[in-house]
Design an enzyme around this catalytic site. Structure first.
Site, PDB file in Angstrom:
ATOM      1  N   SER A  27       0.804  -1.219   0.000  1.00  0.00           N
ATOM      2  CA  SER A  27       0.000   0.000   0.000  1.00  0.00           C
ATOM      3  C   SER A  27       0.836   1.268   0.000  1.00  0.00           C
ATOM      4  O   SER A  27       0.405   2.298  -0.531  1.00  0.00           O
ATOM      5  CB  SER A  27      -0.947   0.003   1.209  1.00  0.00           C
ATOM      6  OG  SER A  27      -0.229  -0.146   2.417  1.00  0.00           O
TER       7      SER A  27
ATOM      8  N   ASP B  44      -6.333   7.109   8.753  1.00  0.00           N
ATOM      9  CA  ASP B  44      -6.379   5.773   9.356  1.00  0.00           C
ATOM     10  C   ASP B  44      -5.279   5.560  10.399  1.00  0.00           C
ATOM     11  O   ASP B  44      -5.227   4.518  11.037  1.00  0.00           O
ATOM     12  CB  ASP B  44      -6.337   4.678   8.284  1.00  0.00           C
ATOM     13  CG  ASP B  44      -5.007   4.590   7.531  1.00  0.00           C
ATOM     14  OD1 ASP B  44      -4.034   5.280   7.918  1.00  0.00           O
ATOM     15  OD2 ASP B  44      -4.940   3.834   6.541  1.00  0.00           O
TER      16      ASP B  44
ATOM     17  N   HIS C 130      -1.306   4.571   7.436  1.00  0.00           N
ATOM     18  CA  HIS C 130      -0.655   4.972   6.196  1.00  0.00           C
ATOM     19  C   HIS C 130      -0.231   6.443   6.267  1.00  0.00           C
ATOM     20  O   HIS C 130      -0.829   7.219   7.006  1.00  0.00           O
ATOM     21  CB  HIS C 130      -1.593   4.760   5.006  1.00  0.00           C
ATOM     22  CG  HIS C 130      -1.908   3.323   4.755  1.00  0.00           C
ATOM     23  ND1 HIS C 130      -3.041   2.716   5.266  1.00  0.00           N
ATOM     24  CD2 HIS C 130      -1.226   2.363   4.076  1.00  0.00           C
ATOM     25  CE1 HIS C 130      -3.050   1.443   4.898  1.00  0.00           C
ATOM     26  NE2 HIS C 130      -1.965   1.202   4.193  1.00  0.00           N
TER      27      HIS C 130
END
Length: 204
Positions: A12, A172, A175
């Site tokens: 990610s 979040d 990240h």
């Protein structure tokens, strides 16, 4: 100067989760850095959110099916969260790097981050997580070196910056935010530029 075919593989972080637009991602930021250094660049991103080292093989196949001059691999966070043994994940990463270098690519690897900086990690466990992260990254670095790639040793100051500034994380809290990605890209830039210049010296 011929076009530099730049491929980004991994998880990610490589895909840009937490960014609001594509131009904020590592691949696009580093492409602009390469262009400012005089390289005509074609960027391809194969990274998939949630990817572990076990998921690199199809990304590598996609990259090597095309022309790949320079590859950035960002992997390790999900291996850590899934408790993948260091030697297992490092072995898979080494195989991925060997496949890329085998077709003539310069390969830069950003190894597992220090997950102790994540606010969700309870205080009493931070030192354990920091140690596990360092152990995993060390195993990765050895495998990358054996496979002919180079490790982007970003340094403890990057993780210290994230630990000190919550604004470097996205909503979040795991990240990076766009500001966080900018900081990571700046840390990776010297390694990516060095790899691109090495390729030019080699005469490709």
């Amino acid at each position: 100067m011929s076009t530099l075919h730049f491929h980004v593989l991994g998880d990610s972080l490589a895909a840009g989760v937490g960014c609001a637009s594509a131009d904020q991602t590592l691949g696009h930021r580093l492409t602009e850095t390469l262009r400012r250094d005089g390289h005509p660049v074609e960027l391809r991103v194969h990274a998939v959110s949630g990817a572990r080292s076990a998921d690199l093989a199809p990304q590598v196949r996609a990259a090597t099916a095309a022309t790949v001059d320079l590859a950035l691999v960002v992997i390790g966070a999900n291996d850590l969260t899934s408790l993948t043994p260091p030697q297992v994940g490092a072995g898979l990463l080494g195989s991925a790097v060997a496949a890329l270098t085998g077709v003539g690519a310069e390969v830069v690897v950003a190894t597992a981050p220090d997950l102790s900086i994540v606010s969700a990690i309870p205080g009493p466990y931070r030192e354990l997580v920091r140690h596990a992260s360092a152990l995993y990254a060390g195993a990765q670095a050895e495998a990358v070196d054996r496979a002919g790639g180079s490790v982007a040793a970003v340094g403890a100051e990057l993780f210290t910056a994230f630990r000190a500034d919550p604004g470097l994380f996205s909503a979040d809290r795991f990240h990076p935010s766009p500001r966080g990605y900018a900081l990571i890209a700046d840390a990776l830039a010297p390694h990516v530029l060095d790899a691109a210049r090495k390729r030019n010296v080699r005469g490709y």
